[in-house]
Design a protein around this motif. Structure first.
Motif, PDB file in Angstrom:
ATOM      1  N   THR A   7      39.530  23.305  92.646  1.00  0.00           N
ATOM      2  CA  THR A   7      40.949  23.022  92.429  1.00  0.00           C
ATOM      3  C   THR A   7      41.093  21.760  91.570  1.00  0.00           C
ATOM      4  OG1 THR A   7      43.077  22.699  93.540  1.00  0.00           O
ATOM      5  CG2 THR A   7      41.134  21.760  94.622  1.00  0.00           C
ATOM      6  N   PHE A   8      42.235  21.095  91.667  1.00  0.00           N
ATOM      7  CA  PHE A   8      42.515  19.907  90.861  1.00  0.00           C
ATOM      8  C   PHE A   8      43.143  18.833  91.739  1.00  0.00           C
ATOM      9  CE2 PHE A   8      42.648  23.598  88.147  1.00  0.00           C
ATOM     10  CZ  PHE A   8      41.886  23.218  87.050  1.00  0.00           C
ATOM     11  N   ALA A   9      43.041  17.567  91.300  1.00  0.00           N
ATOM     12  CA  ALA A   9      43.651  16.465  92.036  1.00  0.00           C
ATOM     13  C   ALA A   9      44.186  15.442  91.040  1.00  0.00           C
ATOM     14  CB  ALA A   9      42.642  15.824  92.986  1.00  0.00           C
ATOM     15  N   ILE A  10      45.157  14.650  91.508  1.00  0.00           N
ATOM     16  CA  ILE A  10      45.854  13.674  90.676  1.00  0.00           C
ATOM     17  C   ILE A  10      45.801  12.315  91.369  1.00  0.00           C
ATOM     18  CG2 ILE A  10      48.044  13.110  89.552  1.00  0.00           C
ATOM     19  CD1 ILE A  10      48.807  16.091  89.916  1.00  0.00           C
ATOM     20  N   TYR A  11      45.522  11.256  90.613  1.00  0.00           N
ATOM     21  CA  TYR A  11      45.499   9.915  91.187  1.00  0.00           C
ATOM     22  C   TYR A  11      46.912   9.493  91.585  1.00  0.00           C
ATOM     23  CZ  TYR A  11      40.671   9.128  89.659  1.00  0.00           C
ATOM     24  OH  TYR A  11      39.307   9.195  89.501  1.00  0.00           O
ATOM     25  N   SER A  12      47.054   8.998  92.829  1.00  0.00           N
ATOM     26  CA  SER A  12      48.361   8.592  93.314  1.00  0.00           C
ATOM     27  C   SER A  12      48.924   7.413  92.526  1.00  0.00           C
ATOM     28  CB  SER A  12      48.274   8.215  94.808  1.00  0.00           C
ATOM     29  OG  SER A  12      49.498   7.733  95.294  1.00  0.00           O
ATOM     30  N   HIS A  13      48.063   6.492  92.117  1.00  0.00           N
ATOM     31  CA  HIS A  13      48.540   5.299  91.433  1.00  0.00           C
ATOM     32  C   HIS A  13      48.692   5.495  89.925  1.00  0.00           C
ATOM     33  CE1 HIS A  13      44.135   4.876  91.058  1.00  0.00           C
ATOM     34  NE2 HIS A  13      44.413   4.294  89.910  1.00  0.00           N
ATOM     35  N   ALA A  50      37.459  -0.050  94.570  1.00  0.00           N
ATOM     36  CA  ALA A  50      38.102   0.465  95.775  1.00  0.00           C
ATOM     37  C   ALA A  50      38.318   1.966  95.668  1.00  0.00           C
ATOM     38  CB  ALA A  50      39.453  -0.224  95.964  1.00  0.00           C
ATOM     39  N   PRO A  51      38.380   2.661  96.800  1.00  0.00           N
ATOM     40  CA  PRO A  51      38.716   4.082  96.773  1.00  0.00           C
ATOM     41  C   PRO A  51      40.144   4.277  96.265  1.00  0.00           C
ATOM     42  CG  PRO A  51      37.966   3.401  98.969  1.00  0.00           C
ATOM     43  CD  PRO A  51      38.139   2.170  98.166  1.00  0.00           C
ATOM     44  N   ALA A  52      40.402   5.473  95.753  1.00  0.00           N
ATOM     45  CA  ALA A  52      41.739   5.806  95.264  1.00  0.00           C
ATOM     46  C   ALA A  52      42.273   7.001  96.037  1.00  0.00           C
ATOM     47  CB  ALA A  52      41.695   6.121  93.768  1.00  0.00           C
ATOM     48  N   LEU A  53      43.534   6.926  96.453  1.00  0.00           N
ATOM     49  CA  LEU A  53      44.182   8.041  97.120  1.00  0.00           C
ATOM     50  C   LEU A  53      44.594   9.079  96.079  1.00  0.00           C
ATOM     51  CD1 LEU A  53      45.253   9.071  99.886  1.00  0.00           C
ATOM     52  CD2 LEU A  53      47.461   8.055  99.246  1.00  0.00           C
ATOM     53  N   MET A  54      44.354  10.347  96.390  1.00  0.00           N
ATOM     54  CA  MET A  54      44.652  11.428  95.461  1.00  0.00           C
ATOM     55  C   MET A  54      45.813  12.279  95.975  1.00  0.00           C
ATOM     56  SD  MET A  54      42.266  10.604  93.371  1.00  0.00           S
ATOM     57  CE  MET A  54      42.096  11.923  92.160  1.00  0.00           C
ATOM     58  N   MET A  55      46.558  12.858  95.048  1.00  0.00           N
ATOM     59  CA  MET A  55      47.662  13.754  95.365  1.00  0.00           C
ATOM     60  C   MET A  55      47.329  15.172  94.886  1.00  0.00           C
ATOM     61  SD  MET A  55      50.061  12.008  96.930  1.00  0.00           S
ATOM     62  CE  MET A  55      48.699  11.265  97.845  1.00  0.00           C
ATOM     63  N   GLY A 110      59.066   8.499  93.619  1.00  0.00           N
ATOM     64  CA  GLY A 110      58.486   8.124  92.334  1.00  0.00           C
ATOM     65  C   GLY A 110      57.438   7.026  92.457  1.00  0.00           C
ATOM     66  N   LYS A 111      56.999   6.744  93.680  1.00  0.00           N
ATOM     67  CA  LYS A 111      56.022   5.682  93.901  1.00  0.00           C
ATOM     68  C   LYS A 111      54.753   6.252  94.537  1.00  0.00           C
ATOM     69  CE  LYS A 111      59.453   2.030  94.544  1.00  0.00           C
ATOM     70  NZ  LYS A 111      59.100   1.310  93.299  1.00  0.00           N
ATOM     71  N   GLY A 112      53.595   5.747  94.086  1.00  0.00           N
ATOM     72  CA  GLY A 112      52.323   6.150  94.647  1.00  0.00           C
ATOM     73  C   GLY A 112      51.737   5.053  95.512  1.00  0.00           C
ATOM     74  N   PHE A 113      50.468   5.226  95.879  1.00  0.00           N
ATOM     75  CA  PHE A 113      49.783   4.258  96.726  1.00  0.00           C
ATOM     76  C   PHE A 113      48.465   3.860  96.071  1.00  0.00           C
ATOM     77  CE2 PHE A 113      52.457   6.657  99.631  1.00  0.00           C
ATOM     78  CZ  PHE A 113      53.042   5.646 100.387  1.00  0.00           C
ATOM     79  N   ALA A 114      48.117   2.579  96.222  1.00  0.00           N
ATOM     80  CA  ALA A 114      46.836   2.080  95.726  1.00  0.00           C
ATOM     81  C   ALA A 114      46.289   1.075  96.723  1.00  0.00           C
ATOM     82  CB  ALA A 114      46.995   1.437  94.351  1.00  0.00           C
ATOM     83  N   ILE A 115      44.982   1.033  96.857  1.00  0.00           N
ATOM     84  CA  ILE A 115      44.327   0.094  97.770  1.00  0.00           C
ATOM     85  C   ILE A 115      44.091  -1.238  97.061  1.00  0.00           C
ATOM     86  CG2 ILE A 115      42.151  -0.395  98.953  1.00  0.00           C
ATOM     87  CD1 ILE A 115      41.934   2.452  99.697  1.00  0.00           C
ATOM     88  N   ASP A 116      44.331  -2.325  97.797  1.00  0.00           N
ATOM     89  CA  ASP A 116      44.005  -3.648  97.284  1.00  0.00           C
ATOM     90  C   ASP A 116      42.995  -4.282  98.230  1.00  0.00           C
ATOM     91  OD1 ASP A 116      44.082  -5.703  95.524  1.00  0.00           O
ATOM     92  OD2 ASP A 116      45.996  -6.542  96.182  1.00  0.00           O
ATOM     93  N   ILE A 117      41.922  -4.817  97.697  1.00  0.00           N
ATOM     94  CA  ILE A 117      40.881  -5.453  98.503  1.00  0.00           C
ATOM     95  C   ILE A 117      41.148  -6.949  98.570  1.00  0.00           C
ATOM     96  CG2 ILE A 117      38.423  -5.976  98.656  1.00  0.00           C
ATOM     97  CD1 ILE A 117      37.855  -3.301  97.385  1.00  0.00           C
TER      98      ILE A 117
END
Length: 245
Positions: A53-59, A168-173, A226-233
């Motif tokens: 399948t396919f995935a999209i970066y949340s950020h 950092a890991p990235a959340l995918m949509m 219209g907003k995504g999520f990203a991890i900050d270390i």
């Protein structure tokens, strides 16, 4: 800029997309073959499906990737997937996805639900497919999966050229049928050509798969906000005592 969106900087020396490192020795090959014969590898042998399948970066939803999920079913409501960038023997493990039923999702708090994405459009559009499995065999499973939700963490951003799992890991949509959620046509065409399928034909055969009305407004959160999520270390003080019993 969140850590998951930072450029990792210079790559270690090497060639192309291959991780840096020396070729395996004969001795290492022998050890691996022997271990395969003597060890059970039970978790790996429980992987029962290969999903493409396919995935999209949340950020950054302009970044879209083609993914291969190797699925283990723990029960009717929970699946876990090792996610690779290809189905070749040299495929790179780029992340993990957990899949839950609508029943489990509804029991989660709102802030947790925001990290999950729906699978309905992904399946009914023909983007989700099981390579080499006839559609008539696959379809009953797809009807159940159309009601599920996934949380996918990408740990290796190979699409930007990373030769190691950096940062950092990235959340995918998941793909969706609106604006930024649409998968680029060239990515779909390349995937279809590799697997000798037609996503458009798959979509036609799945027109009778119902996509349920969402029972919660929080999954696919970007579609409402219209907003995504990203991890900050960040640096933090180490705890000297566990908070758990």
């Amino acid at each position: 800029m969140a850590s998951s969106d930072e450029n990792p900087g210079a790559m270690p020396p090497g060639d192309g997309s291959v991780p840096p490192g020396k070729p395996m020795t004969v001795g290492q090959h022998i050890i691996d073959k022997g271990a395969q014969m003597m060890q059970s590898l039970k978790p790996i042998k429980k992987m029962s499906q290969h999903v493409c399948t396919f995935a999209i970066y949340s950020h950054d939803m302009t970044r879209q990737i083609h993914t291969h999920h190797y699925v283990t079913r723990l029960n009717q409501d929970f699946l876990q997937c090792a996610v690779y960038d290809s189905d070749d023997s040299t495929a790179r493990l780029i992340g993990v996805e957990y899949i839950i039923s609508e029943r489990i999702l509804d029991a989660l708090p709102p802030d947790e639900q925001k990290l999950w994405h729906s699978h309905g459009y992904e399946i009914t559009s023909g983007l989700w497919m099981n390579p080499r499995v006839p559609e008539m065999i696959e379809k009953p499973e797809l009807k159940d999966l159309a009601r599920t939700y996934g949380k996918f963490w990408c740990t290796w951003q190979v699409d930007r050229g990373d030769r190691l799992p950096l940062g950092a890991p990235a959340l995918m949509m998941s793909p969706q049928g609106v604006n930024m959620g649409m998968i680029k046509a060239e990515l779909v065409e390349k995937r279809d050509l590799k697997h000798n399928i037609s996503s458009d034909e798959l979509r036609k055969t799945r027109i009778d798969i119902p996509v349920p009305e969402a029972t919660s407004p929080y999954p696919d959160y970007w579609m409402q906000t219209g907003k995504g999520f990203a991890i900050d270390i960040q640096n933090t003080e180490m705890k000297s005592r566990t908070p758990f019993p």
